[in-house]
Design an enzyme around this catalytic site. Structure first.
Site, PDB file in Angstrom:
ATOM      1  N   PHE A 104       0.827  -1.200   0.000  1.00  0.00           N
ATOM      2  CA  PHE A 104       0.000   0.000   0.000  1.00  0.00           C
ATOM      3  C   PHE A 104       0.868   1.260   0.000  1.00  0.00           C
ATOM      4  CE2 PHE A 104      -3.895  -2.091   0.279  1.00  0.00           C
ATOM      5  CZ  PHE A 104      -4.934  -1.190   0.410  1.00  0.00           C
ATOM      6  N   HIS A 121      17.209  40.512   2.506  1.00  0.00           N
ATOM      7  CA  HIS A 121      18.671  40.510   2.373  1.00  0.00           C
ATOM      8  C   HIS A 121      19.279  40.057   3.689  1.00  0.00           C
ATOM      9  CE1 HIS A 121      22.671  41.754   1.131  1.00  0.00           C
ATOM     10  NE2 HIS A 121      22.802  42.309   2.336  1.00  0.00           N
TER      11      HIS A 121
END
Length: 466
Positions: free
Chosen positions: A35, A451
């Site tokens: 499964f 930044h």
């Protein structure tokens, strides 16, 4: 013969279909293996867990450049393997138990065995208890694909490993030959070389990952060749296992070459399971490579291209993209179209991304530069190195880059390709932009870019073409 309202073949993405919306319908779920399908058991999830482990194992080799002294003191393969499958196997078992026993699934019958079509919407399933014939009003084929072995003399007798078996080896070999040059070969070469295995990659092509943009493929080939043994333009002519060793013979640039190793991993591709299902007996059409033919609505077609009403297919058995996120997307389409047959929706395959979790990582979406050129488009190319942004300095990365291809006039993003750390994460903003119609100019001008974070790689690239 037992009749159902809906027959689903495969428990990968197909297992996501049965839900409360289908309450009251009788559903048959056929699964020949474990499964959860490829992704959970032998594909993207365990391979990425191994890849991350390899990344950790490779850290000491790179530590000196940061002024840090680290050593790799050992690799415990059983512990690595068992950590990964100790998490995965219970998920697979839990999924099976849920479908078999939970009250939510009282209208669902699980058939564990090999199914094959015997006619339109008719299947015989061979289970441990014998064969049973089942029919259904509607059918969903989601039976996936399997590793394919090339027709090389001796290979089928050499006990070759595949992606289905290599991650569950009992012990780590000292050496391994990897046959292939695609993403499975790249990821497995990264894993096993990082864990101390002497890896030799045999590639028929002149570069590794040849389906990638040429700059990416060339860069990856150069980096990989400095990490493990890469034999390009190698044509394998024979494979033999002798005294526990694998012996590969081939032609390498006009010379006959013999290479030996403890194991061989075949990573030359995967084939759809349409042949084992005998889809032809149901009138289902296939492509030359075995994929089940479907239209944009995931409806199955016959050999003439006509729609077979009530039959759908999704995932690796029908899609040219053998990717879990594609199978999941297609499963959503199938669910909608099963529930709303008068309001069909198509799957959006315009911008399918992919990633390679090797070393370095790669992510891509949209056109390569070669494809843009072949299409006759007026395009511009931006290229930004990791070494050109502050966080790239922090990582001491000198090889990574982003390459973005845009329409020259409109700055519509045509394709994006990244090689380097966190590439699969960095590319997501570009996937989003392409999918929602944002241009390069839009996403550069309308937002802040933190930044000195990694996304500056994308910002700086885009600034070159807006």
């Amino acid at each position: 013969m037992t009749h159902f309202d809906l027959l689903i073949i495969g428990t990968g993405s197909g297992n996501s279909l049965p839900g409360p919306e289908f309450d009251g319908l009788s559903i048959a779920l056929v699964e020949k293996g474990t499964f959860g399908g490829t992704c959970l058991n032998v594909g993207c999830i365990p391979t990425k867990m191994f890849s991350y482990t390899a990344e950790i194992a490779g850290t000491p080799a790179k530590a000196a450049r940061f002024g840090v002294s680290e050593t790799l003191d050992g690799v415990d393969w059983p512990a690595i393997r068992d950590r990964i499958f100790g998490r995965i196997d219970p998920i697979a078992a839990g999924g099976e138990d849920y479908r078999k026993t939970h009250e939510d699934n009282r209208f669902l019958t699980v058939y564990q065995g090999v199914g094959r079509f015997t006619g339109p919407k008719t299947m015989v399933v061979a289970t441990a208890g014998g064969e049973e014939e089942i029919t259904a009003d509607r059918v969903v084929i989601a039976a996936g694909a399997r590793p394919s072995l090339p027709p090389i003399p001796g290979l089928s007798q050499a006990q070759a490993l595949t992606s289905d078996s290599v991650m569950r080896m009992e012990e780590l070999p000292a050496s391994m030959i990897i046959l292939g040059s695609g993403f499975i070969a790249a990821e497995m070469a990264h894993v096993f070389s990082s864990l101390g295995v002497a890896v030799t990659v045999l590639a028929r092509s002149s570069v590794l990952l040849r389906a990638q943009d040429h700059n990416i493929a060339e860069a990856y080939t150069t980096i990989a060749s400095g990490t493990y043994d890469v034999r390009l333009e190698f044509s394998t002519t024979a494979v033999e296992r002798r005294d526990g060793r694998v012996i590969v013979t081939g032609i390498h640039r006009d010379e006959v070459v013999t290479i030996e190793a403890d194991e061989i991993l075949v990573a030359t591709g995967r084939q759809p399971n349409s042949d084992t299902l005998e889809v032809g007996a149901a009138g289902i059409g296939t492509h030359a490579d075995g994929r089940v033919r479907v239209d944009d609505y995931q409806r199955v077609l016959d050999e003439s291209g006509a729609v077979i009403e009530g039959v759908f297919a999704l995932g690796d058995i029908s899609s040219p993209w053998q990717l879990k996120h594609v199978a999941n997307k297609e499963a959503k389409t199938v669910r909608h179209n099963l529930l709303h047959p008068d309001d069909l929706k198509a799957t959006d395959h315009r911008y399918v991304p992919s990633a390679v979790f090797g070393d370095p990582q790669i992510a891509t979406v949209g056109m390569t530069e070669a494809q843009a050129k072949e299409s006759g488009l007026d395009y511009a190319v931006a290229k930004q190195d990791y070494a050109g942004i502050a966080y790239g300095w922090a990582m001491e990365n000198t090889t990574g880059f982003a390459k973005i291809i845009v329409d020259r006039e409109t700055t519509r993003i045509l394709g994006a390709h990244i090689i380097g750390p966190h590439a699969p994460t960095l590319i997501q903003i570009l996937i989003q932009a392409m999918s929602t119609g944002q241009t390069a100019r839009d996403i550069v001008d309308t937002q802040y870019w933190i930044h000195p974070a990694m996304p500056e790689l994308i910002e700086n690239a885009l600034l070159q073409v807006v």
